[in-house]
Enzyme design. Sequence first.
Site, PDB file in Angstrom:
ATOM      1  N   GLU A  62       0.674  -1.331   0.104  1.00 48.24           N
ATOM      2  CA  GLU A  62      -0.058  -0.105  -0.097  1.00 48.24           C
ATOM      3  C   GLU A  62       0.816   1.245   0.084  1.00 48.24           C
ATOM      4  OE1 GLU A  62      -2.808   2.365   3.080  1.00 48.24           O
ATOM      5  OE2 GLU A  62      -2.510   0.208   3.336  1.00 48.24           O
ATOM      6  N   ASP A  66       1.009   3.891  -3.301  1.00 47.69           N
ATOM      7  CA  ASP A  66       0.407   5.319  -3.005  1.00 47.69           C
ATOM      8  C   ASP A  66       1.629   6.219  -3.618  1.00 47.69           C
ATOM      9  OD1 ASP A  66      -0.938   7.490  -1.599  1.00 47.69           O
ATOM     10  OD2 ASP A  66       0.910   7.729  -0.611  1.00 47.69           O
ATOM     11  N   ASN A 131      -7.210   1.104   0.315  1.00 47.77           N
ATOM     12  CA  ASN A 131      -6.059   0.670   0.554  1.00 47.77           C
ATOM     13  C   ASN A 131      -5.469  -0.637  -0.401  1.00 47.77           C
ATOM     14  OD1 ASN A 131      -5.808   2.701   2.630  1.00 47.77           O
ATOM     15  ND2 ASN A 131      -6.537   1.178   4.350  1.00 47.77           N
ATOM     16  N   GLU A 134      -4.593   0.599  -3.731  1.00 47.61           N
ATOM     17  CA  GLU A 134      -3.082   1.139  -3.592  1.00 47.61           C
ATOM     18  C   GLU A 134      -2.120   0.084  -3.770  1.00 47.61           C
ATOM     19  OE1 GLU A 134      -3.534   5.641  -1.595  1.00 47.61           O
ATOM     20  OE2 GLU A 134      -2.842   3.975  -0.509  1.00 47.61           O
TER      21      GLU A 134
END
Length: 354
Positions: A62, A66, A131, A134
Amino acid sequence: MLNNFIDRIKLSFRKDKELYFSLYEILGFYPHDISFYKLALMHKSIMRRNSKGKPVNNERLEFLGDAVLDAVVGDIVYQHFPGKREGFLTNTRSKLVQRDTLNKLAQEMGINQLILSNGHSSSHNSYMGGNAFEALVGAIYLDRGYDVCMFFMKNRILAQMINIDKVAYKEVNFKSKLIEWSQKNRVQLEYVLIEQQKDDNGSPVFTYQVEIEGVKGGIGKGYSKKESQQLASKETLDNLRKKPQYIDEVFAAKANRTKMEEEPVLNVPSTEVQENFIISQNLDEKPLEEKHVSVFKEEVFSDKPAAEENEMAETVVEQNNSDEFDLSDITAEPKEMSREDIIAAAEAAAFAEE
């Protein structure tokens, strides 16, 4: 097409063929290393550990996803809006990668149905889908590289699911709008943290309330300070637009505050200098303290009565008489000398100097 057909044939000999087909529907291509994608879909609530005892979940992917998502979307926005200023580009990218957008994408694409978690946490954690999205981007980056991440966002997300132009010109930052309104109307705005707790899974939950000129406004509850303040700002803006009594109360409070600030101070400070540090030299007045001479010829002051002072002096003399040194020949008055004694002393001093 031929490569896809060959990949489909190979899938029949693989264990995770259902996951492969599901990921193909979501991503638009087949994974090379399925382990990255399995990890991306594993929520921390599963509590699995590897052979070394370390937890295995999608949090690291994650984090990576991101960063990659910011770079890819920033690249796309930069190319799509030539000539636009940096503030506009930043705002547009933020809207495309914000948690609400990713949550909706995960729901619409079927990512939520593939997440491995205990069923209880999925109903409470509104961030789980975003989440996982990502984390999938992080998995794509490790499995296929940056170019395939760009292909996924351009051809699968922006071309089919998001209108980038509508997103760019849509205002979703309610907190920014409320702050702007408060500054224009010169009212005091504050975000007050009412409660901070954790849900059943240990995730932090924040509750904020807006106060304008001390008047309580909207309340927002979310899994981050930003989310809760956004929700509180949105509710407050709705109240300002739809409830005339609320906005009247706000400006009445502002009027009271400004009135108090503008009221003059009636008790004007005096400019007279207090000179009470000067000791009065009036000789007619009796001094506060009487001066006497100690046995060591030092001037001292005492506020004790004279009788008590005399008694103390006699006591000192008695104590001194008891010492091993004889002080009886010491007196404050000089002894009288005869003429012969004076001449003898002068002659003795003269011979001593030679």
